[in-house]
Design a protein around this motif. Sequence first.
Motif, PDB file in Angstrom:
ATOM      1  N   LYS A 113      14.383  45.454 -37.971  1.00  0.00           N
ATOM      2  CA  LYS A 113      14.184  44.668 -37.468  1.00  0.00           C
ATOM      3  C   LYS A 113      14.152  44.139 -36.173  1.00  0.00           C
ATOM      4  N   GLY A 158      30.640  34.540 -36.347  1.00  0.00           N
ATOM      5  CA  GLY A 158      29.156  34.114 -36.328  1.00  0.00           C
ATOM      6  C   GLY A 158      29.003  34.645 -34.829  1.00  0.00           C
ATOM      7  N   TYR A 159      29.219  35.240 -34.261  1.00  0.00           N
ATOM      8  CA  TYR A 159      29.283  35.753 -32.783  1.00  0.00           C
ATOM      9  C   TYR A 159      28.844  37.537 -33.040  1.00  0.00           C
ATOM     10  N   PHE A 170      27.722  32.314 -49.846  1.00  0.00           N
ATOM     11  CA  PHE A 170      26.645  32.272 -48.028  1.00  0.00           C
ATOM     12  C   PHE A 170      26.113  33.140 -47.544  1.00  0.00           C
ATOM     13  N   ARG A 226      26.199  32.081 -35.631  1.00  0.00           N
ATOM     14  CA  ARG A 226      24.732  33.190 -36.155  1.00  0.00           C
ATOM     15  C   ARG A 226      25.444  32.545 -38.415  1.00  0.00           C
ATOM     16  N   PHE A 275      15.254  39.343 -39.401  1.00  0.00           N
ATOM     17  CA  PHE A 275      15.004  38.154 -40.855  1.00  0.00           C
ATOM     18  C   PHE A 275      14.353  40.307 -41.315  1.00  0.00           C
ATOM     19  N   MET A 312      17.098  44.140 -41.422  1.00  0.00           N
ATOM     20  CA  MET A 312      17.501  43.607 -40.842  1.00  0.00           C
ATOM     21  C   MET A 312      18.123  43.329 -39.317  1.00  0.00           C
ATOM     22  N   ARG A 345      20.262  32.264 -35.082  1.00  0.00           N
ATOM     23  CA  ARG A 345      21.476  31.467 -34.154  1.00  0.00           C
ATOM     24  C   ARG A 345      21.185  30.066 -34.181  1.00  0.00           C
ATOM     25  N   VAL A 379      18.390  25.604 -46.236  1.00  0.00           N
ATOM     26  CA  VAL A 379      17.385  27.118 -46.009  1.00  0.00           C
ATOM     27  C   VAL A 379      16.712  26.693 -44.953  1.00  0.00           C
ATOM     28  N   TYR A 397      20.183  33.440 -51.396  1.00  0.00           N
ATOM     29  CA  TYR A 397      18.921  33.276 -50.332  1.00  0.00           C
ATOM     30  C   TYR A 397      18.262  35.588 -50.810  1.00  0.00           C
ATOM     31  N   LEU A 447      23.894  33.481 -41.617  1.00  0.00           N
ATOM     32  CA  LEU A 447      22.891  33.994 -42.807  1.00  0.00           C
ATOM     33  C   LEU A 447      21.348  32.971 -43.787  1.00  0.00           C
ATOM     34  N   SER A 448      21.028  32.792 -43.612  1.00  0.00           N
ATOM     35  CA  SER A 448      19.696  31.721 -44.498  1.00  0.00           C
ATOM     36  C   SER A 448      18.174  32.689 -44.999  1.00  0.00           C
ATOM     37  N   MET A 479      14.250  36.942 -45.440  1.00  0.00           N
ATOM     38  CA  MET A 479      15.954  36.286 -45.530  1.00  0.00           C
ATOM     39  C   MET A 479      16.186  36.371 -43.710  1.00  0.00           C
ATOM     40  N   ALA A 480      16.878  35.411 -43.890  1.00  0.00           N
ATOM     41  CA  ALA A 480      17.376  35.375 -41.273  1.00  0.00           C
ATOM     42  C   ALA A 480      18.446  35.517 -41.168  1.00  0.00           C
ATOM     43  N   TYR A 481      18.584  35.811 -39.953  1.00  0.00           N
ATOM     44  CA  TYR A 481      19.905  35.320 -39.574  1.00  0.00           C
ATOM     45  C   TYR A 481      19.313  34.553 -38.904  1.00  0.00           C
TER      46      TYR A 481
END
Lengths: 390, 148
Positions: free
Chosen positions: A155, A252-253, A138, B106, B77, A152, B100, B144, A142, B108-109, B96-98
């Motif tokens: 940011k 994921g939260y 996962f 969330r 990102f 990230m 939602r 993606v 990427y 990752l992609s 690369m970004a999270y």
Amino acid sequence: MVQNGFPQNVAIAGVYEHPSRFSPNKTEFQIMAESAKGALDDAGLTRNDVDGLFGASMSMGLMGIVDLAEYLDLYPDYLDGTNIGGSSFVAHVSHAAAAINAGLCNVALVLYGSTAASNSMAIGTGGSGGSKNPDVAFSTPYGMTTVGSYAMYAKLHMETFGTTSEQLAEIAVTMRKHAALNPLAKMRTPISIDDVLSSRMISRPLHLLDCCIISDGGGAIVVTSAERARDLRKTPVSILGSSEAVQHQGTGYNDLLTIAAKQSGEVAFGQAGVSREDIDLAMIYDSFTITVLATLENLGFCEPGEGGDFVSNAGIALGSKLPVNPDGGGMSSNHPGMRGIFLVIEAVKQLRNECEARQVSGAEIALAHGTGGTIGDKHSGATLILGIDR
Amino acid sequence: MVVKPDSASFPPPNAQPHASWETRGFWEGAGRGELVLQWCTECSAVQHKPRGLCVDCLSDEGLVHFVASGEGTVHSFTVTEQNQAKGFVDVCPYIMAYIRLAEGPRILSAITECDPDSVAIGSSVRAAFVAQERTDEEAFAVPVFHLC
């Protein structure tokens, strides 16, 4: 939250920072063994006194602590090879305190060694090669890197609170200023905020000079009972509070901006019974500039979002209310991959008033916080609060 | 829609997902052009990454896969300008970004096929699926995201 009087009467009796920053002719275990000698000499103990062995490194895996015991020809009663990344050694001190309080060992030796620089290891920017492990599927496709995850976080922090690249740069500038006062530091030439901002971009918004350096190195810590420490060579440094925590993606939260330091810090401060204002210096893992800012906020030295202002105008420099990393940190002194041990070593030396040009005058209570893994993704945090009685 | 990559596209050909039985549903779904998540019919939790049981209630009986909308917003990102890893050296800079997801979790992609300066936190995105050349028999693709 567990608070049953731990830790009780446990002290750090000896420390040693390996002076090398580049050791192409040494192995990890050799650096650890040399460091062990240094810390035992510092305490006035010998290898025969050691009955607890703690250690971690970038290459120690399954059975690693047994390999280390063999290398050192030691037969301890207590072994702990916990490896939770760069914070491991801060956690080892906590585990050693627990083992000593429980009567499982009396003299604990904590060891670290690394040849990351002489192996030309790309620690932060070498992520996501062709792994076939489903567990990393996962992130592998990427291009996840360590620096990318921190970027990230940075940011999101900038977007949420208006934190600026100039504010982050100030952290790097402060670390370099401190390193100039540390004869062992690898990078001692002063830098400016403009130097940081004009250095090459690695992963936006983090520039090259927002990142720690890569060096070789190692160190050792001797932990024992306060009673035993009292009769040893150096003034004992008491362990007042110690705790560890993890933060990760959960299902994921989870709030990305909340890091492990929030949980471990609250427990450690509770154990120590001191306030943030009581801390005379803080040793904060500085893998990246944003790591320091995130950690200061999550430990409660300032409110979430106020980190940028907190570090500005030499806010964490020697002479400020809260000097951070007087040794120059991982950004300028040394970063062999897992820097946690140096946080503890420098804190102890500062409390023992041994730091000469970079000494925080009159330091009596210090905090060390190690981060392992990657903030913005999954990571560990370990907080230690130390004190000295003069 | 599942697209075939050209030589310079993202992700690089050597960075391919491999599945365990717990994660196979996700990657096979992507191969069909679907973003597949897990939902627990007993406690209603939606979880990502996929697991063999619902970690909210530890039940494995109620856990089912479902096809998510593929819609989401950029949570954070980074534009990666340096990654020495094989394959990624050739595709820098990449985003690369999270994300939602509309369904809650969330993920990752990466955000592809856009100017990095046009991406902002909060931007609406939609899933796209890249099928890589593989030497095994798996019909997987990599999700993606594209700006809407």
